[in-house]
Every structure is written in structure tokens, then in C-alpha cells.
Design a protein around this motif. Structure first.
Motif, PDB file in Angstrom:
ATOM      1  N   ALA A   1       1.032  -1.391  -0.045  1.00  0.00           N
ATOM      2  CA  ALA A   1       0.010  -0.121  -0.063  1.00  0.00           C
ATOM      3  C   ALA A   1       0.752   1.303  -0.120  1.00  0.00           C
ATOM      4  CB  ALA A   1      -0.820   0.146   1.188  1.00  0.00           C
ATOM      5  N   ALA A   2       1.862   1.409   0.881  1.00  0.00           N
ATOM      6  CA  ALA A   2       2.862   2.487   0.958  1.00  0.00           C
ATOM      7  C   ALA A   2       3.513   2.493  -0.557  1.00  0.00           C
ATOM      8  CB  ALA A   2       3.887   2.372   2.073  1.00  0.00           C
ATOM      9  N   CYS A   3       4.045   1.607  -0.845  1.00  0.00           N
ATOM     10  CA  CYS A   3       4.684   1.585  -2.531  1.00  0.00           C
ATOM     11  C   CYS A   3       3.629   2.090  -3.268  1.00  0.00           C
ATOM     12  CB  CYS A   3       5.225   0.047  -2.983  1.00  0.00           C
ATOM     13  SG  CYS A   3       6.007   0.368  -4.195  1.00  0.00           S
ATOM     14  N   ARG A   4       2.304   1.603  -3.387  1.00  0.00           N
ATOM     15  CA  ARG A   4       1.529   2.048  -4.394  1.00  0.00           C
ATOM     16  C   ARG A   4       1.235   3.634  -4.378  1.00  0.00           C
ATOM     17  NH1 ARG A   4      -1.470  -2.600  -3.342  1.00  0.00           N
ATOM     18  NH2 ARG A   4      -2.537  -1.564  -1.722  1.00  0.00           N
ATOM     19  N   LYS A   5       1.100   3.989  -3.252  1.00  0.00           N
ATOM     20  CA  LYS A   5       0.959   5.532  -2.809  1.00  0.00           C
ATOM     21  C   LYS A   5       2.220   6.405  -3.226  1.00  0.00           C
ATOM     22  CE  LYS A   5      -0.766   8.890   0.638  1.00  0.00           C
ATOM     23  NZ  LYS A   5      -0.092  10.063   0.149  1.00  0.00           N
ATOM     24  N   GLN A   6       3.328   6.053  -2.996  1.00  0.00           N
ATOM     25  CA  GLN A   6       4.493   6.688  -3.503  1.00  0.00           C
ATOM     26  C   GLN A   6       4.831   6.685  -4.708  1.00  0.00           C
ATOM     27  OE1 GLN A   6       7.859   5.820  -0.522  1.00  0.00           O
ATOM     28  NE2 GLN A   6       6.071   5.417   0.877  1.00  0.00           N
ATOM     29  N   LEU A   7       4.400   5.651  -5.617  1.00  0.00           N
ATOM     30  CA  LEU A   7       4.553   5.632  -6.898  1.00  0.00           C
ATOM     31  C   LEU A   7       3.534   6.529  -7.552  1.00  0.00           C
ATOM     32  CD1 LEU A   7       4.564   1.720  -7.543  1.00  0.00           C
ATOM     33  CD2 LEU A   7       6.449   3.257  -8.372  1.00  0.00           C
ATOM     34  N   VAL A   8       2.259   6.699  -7.042  1.00  0.00           N
ATOM     35  CA  VAL A   8       1.433   7.864  -7.534  1.00  0.00           C
ATOM     36  C   VAL A   8       2.181   9.393  -7.383  1.00  0.00           C
ATOM     37  CG1 VAL A   8      -0.879   8.693  -7.507  1.00  0.00           C
ATOM     38  CG2 VAL A   8      -0.737   6.120  -7.410  1.00  0.00           C
ATOM     39  N   GLU A   9       2.394   9.394  -6.020  1.00  0.00           N
ATOM     40  CA  GLU A   9       3.241  10.609  -5.849  1.00  0.00           C
ATOM     41  C   GLU A   9       4.127  11.130  -6.700  1.00  0.00           C
ATOM     42  OE1 GLU A   9       4.077  10.306  -1.697  1.00  0.00           O
ATOM     43  OE2 GLU A   9       1.628  10.639  -1.052  1.00  0.00           O
ATOM     44  N   ALA A  10       5.121   9.901  -6.743  1.00  0.00           N
ATOM     45  CA  ALA A  10       6.343  10.103  -7.891  1.00  0.00           C
ATOM     46  C   ALA A  10       5.833  10.547  -9.256  1.00  0.00           C
ATOM     47  CB  ALA A  10       7.390   8.715  -7.789  1.00  0.00           C
ATOM     48  N   ALA A  11       4.793   9.905  -9.514  1.00  0.00           N
ATOM     49  CA  ALA A  11       4.359  10.197 -11.225  1.00  0.00           C
ATOM     50  C   ALA A  11       3.830  11.604 -11.283  1.00  0.00           C
ATOM     51  CB  ALA A  11       3.204   9.057 -11.315  1.00  0.00           C
ATOM     52  N   ALA A  12       3.026  11.774 -10.067  1.00  0.00           N
ATOM     53  CA  ALA A  12       2.802  13.434 -10.193  1.00  0.00           C
ATOM     54  C   ALA A  12       3.703  14.331 -10.082  1.00  0.00           C
ATOM     55  CB  ALA A  12       1.589  13.691  -9.151  1.00  0.00           C
ATOM     56  N   LYS A  13       4.909  14.236  -9.459  1.00  0.00           N
ATOM     57  CA  LYS A  13       5.841  14.759  -9.402  1.00  0.00           C
ATOM     58  C   LYS A  13       6.640  14.907 -10.432  1.00  0.00           C
ATOM     59  CE  LYS A  13       9.987  15.932  -6.303  1.00  0.00           C
ATOM     60  NZ  LYS A  13      10.548  15.228  -5.275  1.00  0.00           N
ATOM     61  N   ALA A  14       6.730  13.851 -11.142  1.00  0.00           N
ATOM     62  CA  ALA A  14       7.502  13.765 -12.370  1.00  0.00           C
ATOM     63  C   ALA A  14       6.785  14.589 -13.708  1.00  0.00           C
ATOM     64  CB  ALA A  14       7.915  12.511 -12.898  1.00  0.00           C
ATOM     65  N   LYS A  15       5.178  14.282 -13.458  1.00  0.00           N
ATOM     66  CA  LYS A  15       4.637  15.176 -14.506  1.00  0.00           C
ATOM     67  C   LYS A  15       4.628  16.627 -14.375  1.00  0.00           C
ATOM     68  CE  LYS A  15      -0.108  15.023 -16.253  1.00  0.00           C
ATOM     69  NZ  LYS A  15      -1.710  14.586 -16.131  1.00  0.00           N
ATOM     70  N   ALA A  16       4.620  17.108 -13.105  1.00  0.00           N
ATOM     71  CA  ALA A  16       4.453  18.627 -12.745  1.00  0.00           C
ATOM     72  C   ALA A  16       6.170  19.068 -13.297  1.00  0.00           C
ATOM     73  CB  ALA A  16       4.409  18.737 -11.309  1.00  0.00           C
ATOM     74  N   LYS A  17       6.980  18.106 -12.866  1.00  0.00           N
ATOM     75  CA  LYS A  17       8.431  18.684 -13.435  1.00  0.00           C
ATOM     76  C   LYS A  17       8.583  18.710 -14.948  1.00  0.00           C
ATOM     77  CE  LYS A  17      13.153  17.500 -12.778  1.00  0.00           C
ATOM     78  NZ  LYS A  17      14.078  16.390 -12.324  1.00  0.00           N
ATOM     79  N   GLY A  18       7.837  17.719 -15.523  1.00  0.00           N
ATOM     80  CA  GLY A  18       7.860  17.716 -16.945  1.00  0.00           C
ATOM     81  C   GLY A  18       6.895  19.046 -17.420  1.00  0.00           C
ATOM     82  N   ALA A  19       6.088  19.442 -16.966  1.00  0.00           N
ATOM     83  CA  ALA A  19       5.123  20.397 -17.571  1.00  0.00           C
ATOM     84  C   ALA A  19       5.853  21.861 -17.348  1.00  0.00           C
ATOM     85  CB  ALA A  19       3.865  20.404 -16.748  1.00  0.00           C
ATOM     86  N   LYS A  20       6.939  21.868 -16.524  1.00  0.00           N
ATOM     87  CA  LYS A  20       7.716  23.112 -16.169  1.00  0.00           C
ATOM     88  C   LYS A  20       8.684  23.544 -17.215  1.00  0.00           C
ATOM     89  CE  LYS A  20       7.095  23.513 -11.225  1.00  0.00           C
ATOM     90  NZ  LYS A  20       7.936  23.245  -9.895  1.00  0.00           N
ATOM     91  N   LYS A  21       9.114  22.434 -17.767  1.00  0.00           N
ATOM     92  CA  LYS A  21      10.186  22.580 -18.835  1.00  0.00           C
ATOM     93  C   LYS A  21       9.664  23.149 -20.096  1.00  0.00           C
ATOM     94  CE  LYS A  21      13.168  18.755 -17.113  1.00  0.00           C
ATOM     95  NZ  LYS A  21      13.770  17.769 -17.890  1.00  0.00           N
TER      96      LYS A  21
END
Length: 185
Positions: free
Chosen positions: A165-185
């Protein structure tokens, strides 16, 4: 979750006499140039456990489809385990125990340097043994920590549901962070 920690935060301590204690969990996506990153709390404790050296000990787990990590302070405990197992085998008349085989199982780890940011390069054979792909999920396990491919962790039984459960949640958070980082470029 431990009192005083946020979800996804890895808590560790480094008792002097017994080695280090690793608890909690964290996800770290793969970095550039094939590098991986130790989470900050792990980085600090592995360094303390290694007498100030930035040395991570890493091996394939003997029974699970993951890797195991620890600092240098665990080495004397591994020798004691080997000696105790040999003594027990002699006492019990266990002709199957082979000291040399068990020694290579316990001491077949790699000592990997990491930089101030926790970046380290994992040997290809360990990546293969741990079936490591796009990131690492770190799970504290007391005297050591486990390093999972999230897909392999997902295959584990009900004893691992909290880590899953912790891993699933952290994967979602990492994907959102990567998406936000990609949007800033």
C-alpha cells in the motif's frame, strides 16, 4: 506509522553497540546514467553505520526477489551468525552444514560508494537479481533494509500488504511529481 513521521518518510537510528536500525519506507525513481539514490534518512544512517564512510553494502536477498542493504557495522554480526550456525551444526550433528557455502552466502555483498546526494551505481548483476527497472522501493527491516522492484513487491502475499500500500501511494506521488516537473520544462 511511527509517531512523528510523515507517510513515506523513512525513520532510522544508529545504536552504537548493535549496529543500525532501519524502519519505514521510501520510493526513489531511477536517475540518469543508471544511478539510483538512497533516501536521505537511509543515507545518513548507512554513513554512520559505516564509520563515516559513504559505503552501502548491497546483495541479493537469499529468499525473496529483492535486494538487501546495510552499512558496514553489520559485518561483525554476519560473522557471529556464521560462527553460531557452525556451532549449532556441530552440536546437532548436522552433516549438511557447509561453512564455506554459508560464508559466501552471508559475505557475498558488494560495497558500493555513494555521493553526498546518495547517488550510487548498482552493478548490472544486482539489477538483474533484484529485477530492478525504473525505481526502488526501500523497506526498513531492522538490521537491514529491503530494496524492491515495486512490481515484485506487488506479487508478495498478505504479509506485505502494508508495504504494498505504501509503495502504491508513493508511486502515484512520484508520477505526479515527474509530470509536474515535465510540465515546467
Amino acid at each position: 506509522m511511527m509517531p512523528g513521521t510523515r507517510e513515506g518518510e523513512l525513520r532510522v537510528s544508529a545504536p552504537e553497540a548493535k549496529g543500525s536500525t532501519y524502519s519505514g519506507n521510501a520510493y526513489s525513481p531511477a536517475g540518469d546514467k543508471g544511478r539510483f539514490v538512497l533516501p536521505p534518512a537511509l543515507r545518513k544512517t548507512v554513513k554512520e553505520s559505516s564509520g563515516g564512510a559513504k559505503t552501502l553494502c548491497l546483495a541479493a536477498h537469499g529468499k525473496l526477489d529483492c535486494l538487501i542493504g546495510f552499512g558496514l557495522s553489520r559485518i561483525p554480526m554476519l560473522q557471529k551468525t556464521l560462527d553460531d550456525e557452525q556451532e549449532r551444526a556441530i552440536r546437532m550433528g548436522d552433516a549438511e552444514f557447509e561453512y564455506d557455502t554459508r560464508a559466501q552466502q552471508l559475505f557475498g555483498f558488494e560495497q558500493l560508494p555513494f555521493d553526498d546526494s546518495g547517488r550510487f551505481v548498482m552493478p548490472d548483476y544486482l539489477r538483474d537479481l533484484g529485477e530492478i527497472e525504473d525505481g526502488l522501493f526501500f523497506q526498513g527491516a531492522g538490521e537491514f533494509f529491503l530494496i524492491w522492484n515495486p512490481n515484485e513487491l506487488a506479487k508478495m502475499g498478505p504479509a506485505y500488504k502494508g508495504a504494498q500500500a505504501a509503495c502504491r501511494k508513493q508511486l502515484v506521488e512520484a508520477a505526479a511529481k515527474a509530470k509536474a516537473k515535465g510540465a515546467k520544462k
